[in-house]
Design a protein around this motif. Structure first.
Motif, PDB file in Angstrom:
ATOM      1  N   PRO A 247       0.803  -1.216   0.000  1.00 35.54           N
ATOM      2  CA  PRO A 247       0.000   0.000   0.000  1.00 35.54           C
ATOM      3  C   PRO A 247       0.844   1.278   0.000  1.00 35.54           C
ATOM      4  N   LEU A 248       0.309   2.277  -0.693  1.00 29.07           N
ATOM      5  CA  LEU A 248       1.006   3.552  -0.833  1.00 29.07           C
ATOM      6  C   LEU A 248      -0.009   4.685  -0.730  1.00 29.07           C
ATOM      7  N   GLY A 249       0.343   5.665   0.072  1.00 25.79           N
ATOM      8  CA  GLY A 249      -0.489   6.867   0.138  1.00 25.79           C
ATOM      9  C   GLY A 249       0.203   8.014  -0.574  1.00 25.79           C
ATOM     10  N   HIS A 283      -4.647  -3.010  -1.777  1.00 22.22           N
ATOM     11  CA  HIS A 283      -5.274  -4.194  -2.355  1.00 22.22           C
ATOM     12  C   HIS A 283      -6.765  -4.214  -1.987  1.00 22.22           C
ATOM     13  N   PRO A 284      -7.631  -4.577  -2.928  1.00 28.75           N
ATOM     14  CA  PRO A 284      -9.080  -4.559  -2.651  1.00 28.75           C
ATOM     15  C   PRO A 284      -9.461  -5.356  -1.411  1.00 28.75           C
ATOM     16  N   LYS A 390      -4.723   4.471 -20.760  1.00 24.10           N
ATOM     17  CA  LYS A 390      -3.496   3.964 -20.114  1.00 24.10           C
ATOM     18  C   LYS A 390      -3.872   2.937 -19.041  1.00 24.10           C
ATOM     19  N   ASP A 391      -3.004   1.945 -18.875  1.00 23.06           N
ATOM     20  CA  ASP A 391      -3.238   0.915 -17.864  1.00 23.06           C
ATOM     21  C   ASP A 391      -2.757   1.416 -16.506  1.00 23.06           C
ATOM     22  N   LEU A 392      -3.675   1.648 -15.589  1.00 16.04           N
ATOM     23  CA  LEU A 392      -3.307   2.157 -14.268  1.00 16.04           C
ATOM     24  C   LEU A 392      -3.377   1.061 -13.205  1.00 16.04           C
ATOM     25  N   SER A 393      -3.374  -0.187 -13.664  1.00 13.49           N
ATOM     26  CA  SER A 393      -3.411  -1.272 -12.684  1.00 13.49           C
ATOM     27  C   SER A 393      -2.006  -1.504 -12.132  1.00 13.49           C
ATOM     28  N   TYR A 394      -1.961  -2.292 -11.082  1.00 12.59           N
ATOM     29  CA  TYR A 394      -0.710  -2.530 -10.355  1.00 12.59           C
ATOM     30  C   TYR A 394      -0.385  -4.007 -10.376  1.00 12.59           C
ATOM     31  N   ARG A 395       0.902  -4.313 -10.607  1.00 16.00           N
ATOM     32  CA  ARG A 395       1.310  -5.715 -10.587  1.00 16.00           C
ATOM     33  C   ARG A 395       2.208  -5.946  -9.380  1.00 16.00           C
ATOM     34  N   ASP A 396       1.781  -6.839  -8.517  1.00 14.52           N
ATOM     35  CA  ASP A 396       2.577  -7.169  -7.329  1.00 14.52           C
ATOM     36  C   ASP A 396       3.672  -8.143  -7.739  1.00 14.52           C
ATOM     37  N   ASP A 397       4.945  -7.705  -7.637  1.00 17.40           N
ATOM     38  CA  ASP A 397       6.059  -8.521  -8.102  1.00 17.40           C
ATOM     39  C   ASP A 397       6.235  -9.802  -7.301  1.00 17.40           C
ATOM     40  N   LEU A 398       5.818  -9.763  -6.041  1.00 16.20           N
ATOM     41  CA  LEU A 398       6.008 -10.955  -5.202  1.00 16.20           C
ATOM     42  C   LEU A 398       4.974 -12.016  -5.504  1.00 16.20           C
ATOM     43  N   GLY A 400       2.766 -11.846  -8.023  1.00 16.59           N
ATOM     44  CA  GLY A 400       2.457 -11.921  -9.444  1.00 16.59           C
ATOM     45  C   GLY A 400       1.057 -11.453  -9.772  1.00 16.59           C
ATOM     46  N   GLU A 401       0.291 -11.060  -8.738  1.00 17.92           N
ATOM     47  CA  GLU A 401      -1.091 -10.648  -8.952  1.00 17.92           C
ATOM     48  C   GLU A 401      -1.160  -9.265  -9.569  1.00 17.92           C
ATOM     49  N   LYS A 402      -2.095  -9.100 -10.495  1.00 21.16           N
ATOM     50  CA  LYS A 402      -2.295  -7.797 -11.120  1.00 21.16           C
ATOM     51  C   LYS A 402      -3.714  -7.319 -10.818  1.00 21.16           C
ATOM     52  N   TYR A 403      -3.832  -6.088 -10.331  1.00 17.86           N
ATOM     53  CA  TYR A 403      -5.167  -5.596  -9.983  1.00 17.86           C
ATOM     54  C   TYR A 403      -5.217  -4.078 -10.044  1.00 17.86           C
ATOM     55  N   ILE A 404      -6.436  -3.556 -10.141  1.00 14.14           N
ATOM     56  CA  ILE A 404      -6.620  -2.110 -10.036  1.00 14.14           C
ATOM     57  C   ILE A 404      -6.783  -1.795  -8.548  1.00 14.14           C
ATOM     58  N   PRO A 405      -5.889  -0.974  -7.976  1.00 13.22           N
ATOM     59  CA  PRO A 405      -5.945  -0.733  -6.532  1.00 13.22           C
ATOM     60  C   PRO A 405      -7.263  -0.105  -6.117  1.00 13.22           C
ATOM     61  N   HIS A 406      -7.656  -0.368  -4.898  1.00 15.68           N
ATOM     62  CA  HIS A 406      -8.766   0.369  -4.311  1.00 15.68           C
ATOM     63  C   HIS A 406      -8.205   1.561  -3.559  1.00 15.68           C
ATOM     64  N   VAL A 407      -9.050   2.571  -3.397  1.00 14.33           N
ATOM     65  CA  VAL A 407      -8.569   3.849  -2.864  1.00 14.33           C
ATOM     66  C   VAL A 407      -9.367   4.263  -1.631  1.00 14.33           C
ATOM     67  N   ILE A 408      -8.623   4.637  -0.582  1.00 16.03           N
ATOM     68  CA  ILE A 408      -9.232   5.298   0.579  1.00 16.03           C
ATOM     69  C   ILE A 408      -8.810   6.762   0.508  1.00 16.03           C
TER      70      ILE A 408
END
Length: 547
Positions: A247-249, A283-284, A390-398, A400-408
């Motif tokens: 997670p990143l703010g 992550h969702p 543009k693809d704004l999804s995130y790929r977790d390198d560890l 391997g999962e790729k997803y569109i982040p959820h936002v708070i």
RNA sequence: GCGGGUGUAGCUCAGUGGCUAGAGCGUCACGUUGCCAACGUGAAUGUCGUCGGUUCGAAUCCGAUCACCCGCUCCA
């Protein structure tokens, strides 16, 4: 009469007293005052600018620069990273089309002078009808039953009964109100008299401007109505340039602009205001834990800076009130003195926004009303407002999962926070004067971190070398703190002047100073004085501010 | 946006058609002053929100406008 009352803890005076003090002492001025003022715009004076800067600095340090990204904070699911950002106020116009602001804020409205109701110009239909030798354009909100409604309203207008329905002579088809130029013969959708509708007015909450030499629609642009979108459209840039994992703010402090219809309540609803926003990407599956974390963390922030829990509430939005795509929205609200008893004004909203914003900037404007959040289509079947692609999804390198982040999204109003801190700090108590008689004292009890002036330095009297020593102390402290020097009037009066400015500490050079290099430091709230060494002043003040 | 109220010195306010517009607080100067709004002496400060009208004459009456406050409306 009761003379025993010496102190009114937490006394809230009326807003007028606070406004008056703000003007008198230089916290806030009306914008463009010498030209009569401009509604919804306010300037910060010498004390106000220090206060506001301290509020923003406290937020930035507590949320961003001082954030501990190594530990798991209390209530957090995991450690997380924080970064800052500073975007432009004018951005690509497509951003506001995809975010939904353009559609939402871009309507022509007509008002009814009789019923005080407001209608979208293009959503009122009507039809000419004649009876009893009179002719009127009868209207109704656009709907499947509009003809029935118009018939009923026409009968009533002409004073006819249902059995006389054939007396109504309709002229032409049902047409939109936008085709009518003169409203003199128009019967408003809820009005009894004709001619009560105002001219259509553009009801645009975004300030419009023009980029480049073109002044036509091609060059049209808008001042941002929120800082959030700048963060969404830079999400990929921040991620790529910092090598952070979620997670990143991402935080931003900056001006936003909304052309409010009714600016009111001092700076509470202004047309130009400053936001302190965080978009927290995660992550969702963990998003709800993070939502809870941010609600608690942000509420605590106001508490820690001295806002009493009596005046602060967390209000959960009802499902109807929250945006359709949000699975949780809460407001932190403050009991401003101008609100009615038991009512509160919003300081900050914390919203779980799902992946709505990132998807909108990828695929195009989403239809907020659709259950699965589909891209909204125009009449031609293509997206109404095209996204960036543009693809704004995130790929977790560890994993391997790729997803569109959820936002708070914890989104705070800096000016509203300042106003709340001003209201919270304002207190009137009674303190004895030199004859022991109780005197009214107006005091701003700011948290020392927020106080515009941290300390004032006085010579007890203006002789015997006291001013020289005091000036030296003043210049030394000035390197670290905002301090103030005063030698005018009696020392008691100088203390009171600082009470109004909210200065937490007053340092006085007296007769003993030349003997043992000590001064007194007086506390704003308790009036207690401690004798301390001059050399230790800076560290003492720092410790007191930090604690 | 609608209705009501208000607008006079930095602040709080007095001044209902007639002389050079006032008070308290605050501010500034000098003196005095030895720890919580001291005192004395002196001083500065106003296009009476703005514009227009009525009048011999307007802070005062009328109109418009701007701003603030209250209520309704609106509120991402």
């Amino acid at each position: 009469m009761l003379f025993q009352i010496t102190h009114y803890p937490g006394t809230k005076m009326d807003m007028d007293s606070i406004v008056s003090l703000c003007k008198r002492r230089g916290f806030l001025f009306q914008s463009s005052e010498i030209y009569g003022g401009l509604q919804g715009f306010w300037d910060y004076g010498p004390l106000g600018v220090e206060l506001k800067r301290n509020v923003k600095d406290a937020w930035w340090r507590d949320m961003v620069s001082g954030h501990d990204d190594m530990s798991t904070l209390a209530g957090a699911p995991s450690p997380y990273a924080m970064e800052g950002l500073d975007c432009t106020i004018i951005m690509h116009p497509q951003i506001w089309k995809c975010s939904g602001h353009y559609d939402l804020f871009h309507d022509y409205m007509v008002d009814c002078r009789e019923t005080k109701k407001r209608y979208r110009h293009d959503q009122v239909n009507g039809r000419w009808v004649e009876a009893k030798g009179k002719k009127v354009f009868v209207t109704a909100p656009a709907s499947d039953e509009e003809q029935e409604v118009m018939t009923k309203r026409a009968l009533k207008f002409f004073g006819l009964r249902n059995k006389n329905i054939d007396d109504l002579k309709w002229d032409g088809d049902v047409v939109c109100l936008t085709t009518i130029e003169d409203f003199g013969e128009v019967l408003g959708p809820d009005a009894k008299e004709k001619g009560t509708l105002t001219e259509p007015r553009e009801f645009n909450l975004m300030f419009k401007t023009f980029v480049g030499a073109l002044s036509g629609e091609e060059g049209a642009a808008y001042l941002r109505p929120e800082t959030a979108q700048g963060i969404f459209v830079n999400f990929k840039n921040v991620l790529d340039s910092t090598r952070h994992r979620l997670p990143l703010g991402i935080a931003q402090i900056g001006k936003s602009f909304r052309n409010e219809i009714t600016p009111r309540n001092f700076t509470f609803r202004s047309r130009e205001f400053e936001q302190m926003e965080i978009e927290f990407f995660c992550h969702p599956d963990e998003s709800h834990k993070w939502y809870q974390f941010w609600r608690d963390r942000r509420l605590k922030w106001y508490h820690d800076l001295g806002v009493s829990s009596d005046n602060l509430i967390m209000r959960e939005h009802s499902p109807e009130e929250a945006a359709h795509y949000s699975t949780g929205t809460a407001d932190i609200e403050y009991a401003f003195p101008f609100m009615a008893e038991g009512e509160y004004g919003e300081l900050e909203g914390i919203a779980h926004r799902g992946n709505f914003d990132l998807r909108s900037h990828m695929e195009g404007k989403l239809d907020e009303k659709s259950d699965t959040l589909e891209v909204q289509l125009g009449d031609d079947g293509k997206p109404k407002w095209k996204g960036s692609g543009k693809d704004l999804s995130y790929r977790d390198d560890l994993s391997g999962e790729k997803y569109i982040p959820h936002v708070i999204e914890p989104s705070a109003g800096a000016d509203r926070a300042v106003l709340a801190f001003l209201c919270e700090a304002y207190e009137v108590d009674e303190q004895p004067d030199e004859k022991g008689k109780m005197q009214k004292r107006e005091v701003m009890k700011f948290h020392p971190r927020l106080a515009p002036i941290k300390a004032a330095v006085f010579p007890l009297v203006k002789k015997d070398g006291m001013p020289e020593v005091a000036k030296e102390i003043y210049l030394t402290l000035k390197k670290d703190f905002k301090v103030f020097y005063d030698e005018k009037g009696s020392v008691g009066k100088r203390y009171r002047r600082q009470d109004e400015a909210g200065t937490p500490y007053c340092i006085t050079v007296d007769g003993q100073t030349s003997e043992d290099q000590t001064v007194t430091i007086r506390d704003r709230d308790t009036l207690a004085q401690d004798r301390v060494k001059i050399d230790e002043l800076a560290s003492i003040i720092r410790n007191r501010i930090e604690s």
